[in-house]
Write a protein that holds these residues in place. Structure first.
Motif, mmCIF file in Angstrom:
data_model
loop_
_atom_site.group_PDB
_atom_site.id
_atom_site.type_symbol
_atom_site.label_atom_id
_atom_site.label_comp_id
_atom_site.label_asym_id
_atom_site.label_seq_id
_atom_site.Cartn_x
_atom_site.Cartn_y
_atom_site.Cartn_z
ATOM 1 N N PHE A 178 -16.911 -40.960 -2.037
ATOM 2 C CA PHE A 178 -17.483 -40.535 -0.766
ATOM 3 C C PHE A 178 -17.133 -39.076 -0.525
ATOM 4 O O PHE A 178 -16.087 -38.593 -0.964
ATOM 5 C CB PHE A 178 -16.900 -41.347 0.402
ATOM 6 C CG PHE A 178 -17.496 -42.710 0.569
ATOM 7 C CD1 PHE A 178 -18.503 -42.929 1.492
ATOM 8 C CD2 PHE A 178 -17.040 -43.778 -0.185
ATOM 9 C CE1 PHE A 178 -19.051 -44.188 1.660
ATOM 10 C CE2 PHE A 178 -17.579 -45.041 -0.028
ATOM 11 C CZ PHE A 178 -18.586 -45.248 0.898
ATOM 12 N N VAL B 129 -15.756 -36.940 2.289
ATOM 13 C CA VAL B 129 -14.993 -37.331 3.473
ATOM 14 C C VAL B 129 -14.706 -36.127 4.365
ATOM 15 O O VAL B 129 -14.211 -35.105 3.899
ATOM 16 C CB VAL B 129 -13.648 -37.993 3.071
ATOM 17 C CG1 VAL B 129 -12.864 -38.401 4.299
ATOM 18 C CG2 VAL B 129 -13.893 -39.194 2.160
ATOM 19 N N ARG C 61 -13.494 -43.550 -4.068
ATOM 20 C CA ARG C 61 -14.717 -44.354 -4.143
ATOM 21 C C ARG C 61 -15.958 -43.474 -4.081
ATOM 22 O O ARG C 61 -17.045 -43.950 -3.805
ATOM 23 C CB ARG C 61 -14.712 -45.386 -3.034
ATOM 24 C CG ARG C 61 -13.543 -46.369 -3.207
ATOM 25 C CD ARG C 61 -13.530 -47.386 -2.142
ATOM 26 N NE ARG C 61 -14.550 -48.383 -2.434
ATOM 27 C CZ ARG C 61 -14.373 -49.677 -2.329
ATOM 28 N NH1 ARG C 61 -13.223 -50.151 -1.936
ATOM 29 N NH2 ARG C 61 -15.346 -50.505 -2.592
ATOM 30 N N TYR D 228 -8.518 -42.942 -0.125
ATOM 31 C CA TYR D 228 -9.178 -44.176 -0.562
ATOM 32 C C TYR D 228 -10.678 -43.958 -0.747
ATOM 33 O O TYR D 228 -11.250 -44.324 -1.779
ATOM 34 C CB TYR D 228 -8.921 -45.289 0.457
ATOM 35 C CG TYR D 228 -9.619 -46.584 0.132
ATOM 36 C CD1 TYR D 228 -9.076 -47.471 -0.779
ATOM 37 C CD2 TYR D 228 -10.817 -46.921 0.744
ATOM 38 C CE1 TYR D 228 -9.705 -48.671 -1.085
ATOM 39 C CE2 TYR D 228 -11.455 -48.114 0.454
ATOM 40 C CZ TYR D 228 -10.900 -48.985 -0.460
ATOM 41 O OH TYR D 228 -11.539 -50.162 -0.754
ATOM 42 N N PHE D 229 -11.331 -43.356 0.235
ATOM 43 C CA PHE D 229 -12.785 -43.192 0.160
ATOM 44 C C PHE D 229 -13.199 -42.081 -0.802
ATOM 45 O O PHE D 229 -14.262 -42.170 -1.414
ATOM 46 C CB PHE D 229 -13.392 -43.019 1.556
ATOM 47 C CG PHE D 229 -13.449 -44.319 2.307
ATOM 48 C CD1 PHE D 229 -14.370 -45.299 1.966
ATOM 49 C CD2 PHE D 229 -12.555 -44.587 3.333
ATOM 50 C CE1 PHE D 229 -14.414 -46.515 2.637
ATOM 51 C CE2 PHE D 229 -12.586 -45.800 4.009
ATOM 52 C CZ PHE D 229 -13.532 -46.767 3.659
ATOM 53 N N GLY E 182 -13.158 -51.217 3.027
ATOM 54 C CA GLY E 182 -14.095 -50.629 2.061
ATOM 55 C C GLY E 182 -15.329 -51.487 1.879
ATOM 56 O O GLY E 182 -16.455 -50.982 1.821
ATOM 57 N N ILE F 173 -18.736 -39.803 4.918
ATOM 58 C CA ILE F 173 -18.010 -40.631 5.876
ATOM 59 C C ILE F 173 -17.160 -39.715 6.755
ATOM 60 O O ILE F 173 -16.544 -38.776 6.265
ATOM 61 C CB ILE F 173 -17.154 -41.695 5.152
ATOM 62 C CG1 ILE F 173 -16.520 -42.668 6.137
ATOM 63 C CG2 ILE F 173 -16.109 -41.055 4.272
ATOM 64 C CD1 ILE F 173 -15.917 -43.894 5.476
ATOM 65 N N VAL G 209 -17.540 -51.117 4.985
ATOM 66 C CA VAL G 209 -18.242 -49.837 4.954
ATOM 67 C C VAL G 209 -19.445 -49.928 4.021
ATOM 68 O O VAL G 209 -20.560 -49.536 4.373
ATOM 69 C CB VAL G 209 -17.281 -48.698 4.540
ATOM 70 C CG1 VAL G 209 -18.041 -47.439 4.138
ATOM 71 C CG2 VAL G 209 -16.302 -48.399 5.664
ATOM 72 N N GLU G 210 -19.230 -50.452 2.830
ATOM 73 C CA GLU G 210 -20.331 -50.573 1.872
ATOM 74 C C GLU G 210 -21.429 -51.504 2.393
ATOM 75 O O GLU G 210 -22.617 -51.227 2.216
ATOM 76 C CB GLU G 210 -19.801 -51.053 0.524
ATOM 77 C CG GLU G 210 -18.986 -49.972 -0.171
ATOM 78 C CD GLU G 210 -18.338 -50.442 -1.468
ATOM 79 O OE1 GLU G 210 -18.579 -51.594 -1.887
ATOM 80 O OE2 GLU G 210 -17.594 -49.644 -2.055
#
Length: 144
Positions: A27, A29, A25, A21-22, A109, A5, A112-113
């Motif tokens: 990702f 980044v 999860r 945050y990502f 989120g 991302i 995005v998913e």
């Protein structure tokens, strides 16, 4: 493999919050704080881009127009601009979604998913040919 991302926002606090945050999860980044840096980061072929519109020097709309011809991943605008005309310009520039600040991070989120799921389904589409009872799936090299 982790999905990549790209977060582009000139507000350092917003970019850091989204990055944390990502990453939690799972990702990978990358971040950029202006348009020029965004163009360089886009060369890494992200799976999705979160792009602020209001940035100095080169705004997010211009960044989107410049990268849209070279990458096909979803681009989600994050912006304080709330006018319908701004949203229309965002979509015309090549954006896939438009999220107004302040936003709920969990909703972001989920969006995005959802965009990534849709992109994965699009890439996995089979090329099918039907011959009576037989089906040939050229992309999977299967006959059933």
């Amino acid at each position: 493999m982790k999905e990549k991302i790209l977060i582009v926002d000139d507000e350092k606090g917003v970019a850091e919050m989204l990055k944390s945050y990502f990453e939690l999860r799972s990702f990978q980044v990358d971040t950029a704080c202006n348009g020029e840096a965004a163009l360089k980061q886009a060369a890494k072929n992200p799976d999705i881009v979160l792009l602020d519109i209001n940035m100095p020097d080169m705004d997010g709309l211009t960044v989107c127009e410049k990268i849209r011809g070279h990458i096909s991943c979803p681009i989600l605008f994050l912006t304080a601009r709330v006018e319908t005309s701004d949203k229309i310009r965002g979509f015309q520039a090549g954006g896939d979604d438009y999220i107004v600040k302040p936003f709920d991070i969990d909703e972001l989120g989920a969006r995005v998913e959802a965009h990534l799921r849709r992109e994965n389904r699009r890439q996995e589409q089979s090329v099918l040919r039907f011959f009576g009872e037989r089906v040939i799936d050229d992309s999977r090299r299967e006959v059933s």
